[in-house]
Structures are given as C-alpha cells and as structure tokens.
Design an enzyme around this catalytic site. Sequence first.
Site, PDB file in Angstrom:
ATOM      1  CG  ASP A  90      -0.328   0.001   2.526  1.00 27.53           C
ATOM      2  OD1 ASP A  90       0.849   0.380   2.611  1.00 27.53           O
ATOM      3  OD2 ASP A  90      -1.001  -0.339   3.507  1.00 27.53           O
ATOM      4  N   GLY A  92       1.164   3.820   1.960  1.00 27.63           N
ATOM      5  CA  GLY A  92       1.663   4.410   3.196  1.00 27.63           C
ATOM      6  C   GLY A  92       0.926   5.662   3.609  1.00 27.63           C
ATOM      7  N   GLY A  93       0.026   6.136   2.765  1.00 31.66           N
ATOM      8  CA  GLY A  93      -0.701   7.357   3.090  1.00 31.66           C
ATOM      9  C   GLY A  93      -1.549   7.227   4.341  1.00 31.66           C
ATOM     10  CG  PHE A  94      -4.607   4.259   6.845  1.00 36.28           C
ATOM     11  CD1 PHE A  94      -5.848   4.846   6.993  1.00 36.28           C
ATOM     12  CD2 PHE A  94      -4.135   3.427   7.842  1.00 36.28           C
ATOM     13  CE1 PHE A  94      -6.616   4.594   8.120  1.00 36.28           C
ATOM     14  CE2 PHE A  94      -4.894   3.173   8.980  1.00 36.28           C
ATOM     15  CZ  PHE A  94      -6.142   3.759   9.116  1.00 36.28           C
ATOM     16  CD  GLN A 193     -10.129   7.544  -0.106  1.00 41.78           C
ATOM     17  OE1 GLN A 193     -11.101   7.598   0.667  1.00 41.78           O
ATOM     18  NE2 GLN A 193      -9.064   6.782   0.148  1.00 41.78           N
ATOM     19  CG  ASP A 270      -5.711  -5.143   3.235  1.00 37.73           C
ATOM     20  OD1 ASP A 270      -5.181  -4.744   4.289  1.00 37.73           O
ATOM     21  OD2 ASP A 270      -6.354  -4.381   2.488  1.00 37.73           O
ATOM     22  CB  CYS A 308     -10.719 -25.871  10.758  1.00 36.30           C
ATOM     23  SG  CYS A 308      -9.250 -24.980  10.204  1.00 36.30           S
ATOM     24  CB  CYS A 310      -5.605 -25.122   9.897  1.00 36.86           C
ATOM     25  SG  CYS A 310      -5.964 -25.019  11.658  1.00 36.86           S
ATOM     26  CB  CYS A 313      -8.330 -27.647  13.474  1.00 31.09           C
ATOM     27  SG  CYS A 313      -8.900 -25.974  13.883  1.00 31.09           S
ATOM     28  CG  HIS A 339      -7.553 -21.590  13.586  1.00 29.63           C
ATOM     29  ND1 HIS A 339      -8.186 -22.678  13.030  1.00 29.63           N
ATOM     30  CD2 HIS A 339      -8.526 -20.701  13.907  1.00 29.63           C
ATOM     31  CE1 HIS A 339      -9.498 -22.470  13.028  1.00 29.63           C
ATOM     32  NE2 HIS A 339      -9.732 -21.274  13.561  1.00 29.63           N
TER      33      HIS A 339
END
Length: 372
Positions: A90, A92-94, A193, A270, A308, A310, A313, A339
């Site tokens: 990203d 980096g502005g945020f 935006q 994300d 699950c 994974c 689990c 997990h």
Amino acid sequence: MDFKIDKRDGKARAGTIKTAHSTIQTPVFMPVGTVGAVKALDATDLTTFIKPNIILGNTYHLYLRPGDDVIEKMGKLHGFTKFPKSFLTDSGGFQAFSLSDNVEIDEGGITFRSHIDGSKHYFTPKKVIDIQYNLGSDIMMILDDLVALPATQERIKTSIERTTRWAEESIEYHRANQKMGKALTQNIFAIIQGGTDRAFREKSAKELCALDYDGFAIGGLSVGESSEDMYETVEWTTQFMPEDKPRYLMGVGTPEDLVENVSRGVDMFDCVMPTRNARNGTLFTSYGKVNIKAARFKEDERPLDPECGCMVCKTYSRAYLCHLFRAREITYYRLGTIHNLYYYLNLMKEMRQAIAEKRFDEFKKEFYAKRE
C-alpha cells in the site's frame, strides 16, 4: 498482469490474476505483512501451512525501517523476506495520516513525522512509487488523500479532487518509466475515495476508472461507519468500476464483511483482523468467534473447529490452546495466527467454489445459519 473472470454468480465473481510471481485465484484475502513479515510467522509457515499466493506489505513502515534502499540491495521484498509469491504494497498514506499527530497535507503530498524517531518526511505521488520500485512489489498502490469519517462535504470534495490529481500524476509517471524499461512487471492500482456519499463516490470512481490503471481499490471504508453504510457504499461504487479489472476493498474485515462484499462484486481484501485477533485470543471458526482464554476450554479435548483442515485443528485441542494463551507462551501466537489465516483463506476458497457452481446464495445462507 493478466486478469480474467472465470465464473459469475449474480454480482459475485471468481477470477484469476497472474503476476510475475504467482497465479492468484479470486476472491482472495491477503494476509498483512506490515514490515515484511506476517506477525508471528515466517515465510516457511506461510508456504507450508497457509499457502497464500499474495501478501501485503506497508510502504510507510518499510520506508522508515529498514529503508527501501536496504530492501532493494537485499533482493527486493522477495529476496529479503524469502516469500516467493506476490506482494501488494500500500502507499503508506493511511499510516502517515493515522500514526502521526503532526500531519500536513498540501497539493503536492503529505508531510509527516516518523513514529520511530520523530524525523520529518514528505510523501509525494512520485516518491511513493519510487519507494515501491525499490520494494519490487507486484502490485503498487498510489498515494491518495483519505478522509476519516465522519467528515464535512467540503473535506470529502477536496479529498476526491486531490486524489484524482495525484492519480493522474502517478499513472503518467509510472507509464513513462515503463516506456524506459523500468518496473515492467510491477502493476499499479488507484484508490477510489468519497466517504459514504453516493455522488462523491460516483465522481471519484468515474474519474479514476477512466485512467490507465491495472486495477482499482475502494478506500476510505471501515473507518468508523456502520457495516450497512459500508455495504451500501460498496454496492453503489462497484457499478462504476471496470468489469475486466480487479476490484480491491481495502482494510476489510470480518468474515461477514468478506461474504457480503464478495456478493457485491469485490475480488480482493486485506485486513489485520485475523492476525491481531489471534494474538488477543479471538479465533474464527465455522460457527463464529471463540474466545480461547475462557475457562470452559480448560479441559476441552475437541479441536478448535472440527470442520477446519488446518494443522492446528488437526493436531491440538482447545484445552492446549487455552493453556498456551493463559501462560502467555509465544507458541500460542504462532498457532492462533496459522489457524485464523487458514480459516480466512479457506473461506475465500469456499466462496470461489460456490460461485463456480452457481450456488453462492445457498452458501451465504449456510454461512449465516451456522453462526446462529
């Protein structure tokens, strides 16, 4: 970057993105690796137990530490981290906006002070791209002027106008560099935006989507508005976005958010939620969230989620995970993170399969029924 839609079910899309480093099936959730590592995990954990084809890095953090020049010398992000698949970074502005009390935004960019040592820095649209050239990410996000909600109409208007100007500057700069043979395998996304205002979202989307970007993101959501406002804004905005390019909803969110926004035509997501919540003792399952520190799990021999697949689990009991968390054992953070990320990525696979089989509505009903 190649992108194609493989199947549709209503507005939900199952697609394929091909970058220089991986083939990514959508809808996709990207684990967040802010400083070049997904918290509590290494590249081996990712490639062995979770198997993401793309993760996210943060331009702001990597620029400040260790420095994008260092990463460039160490083989860019792929060589430095040893994660072989795709990276999205990203702008980096945020972070420049949210991590500093002394931020100044002007027509040229964003001035901020480092949260590490207080040093002063200036991010411009071109500088942000140059940093990401050094990072070598497969998908680069451009600098945008984000707005915290609620905001005045005047502030949102300024935001979208500035975001469009920066987007025009960014794409012109990137395409000029590519004509000179630079960054040929790096792709670039713009960020729409407009808050929750329909007119502003339409204006921002139409202006940005007219530009020669490889994909488009919806930014400025999950920043304090209600879930319903978010869903309505996404539904409204996607109609103005190209059908033949990826749609990315930034910083979202809960499993419910993923299901709802896939149904509205979003391809990429994300969020720090699965990793952060794991570290705080909240684990996601087919039947909802589990607070693993609860006393009722102290002698619970069952796996965390019987549905699950994974390694956590398959191997460990709820009692063991409860013990590790209560003992503040570092091992817990790794297992909990494995997990939660596996759950998120598997949820995306299930949605993709449901779209391919034209049963997404049925999948959505079953998803909520289990939570009841």
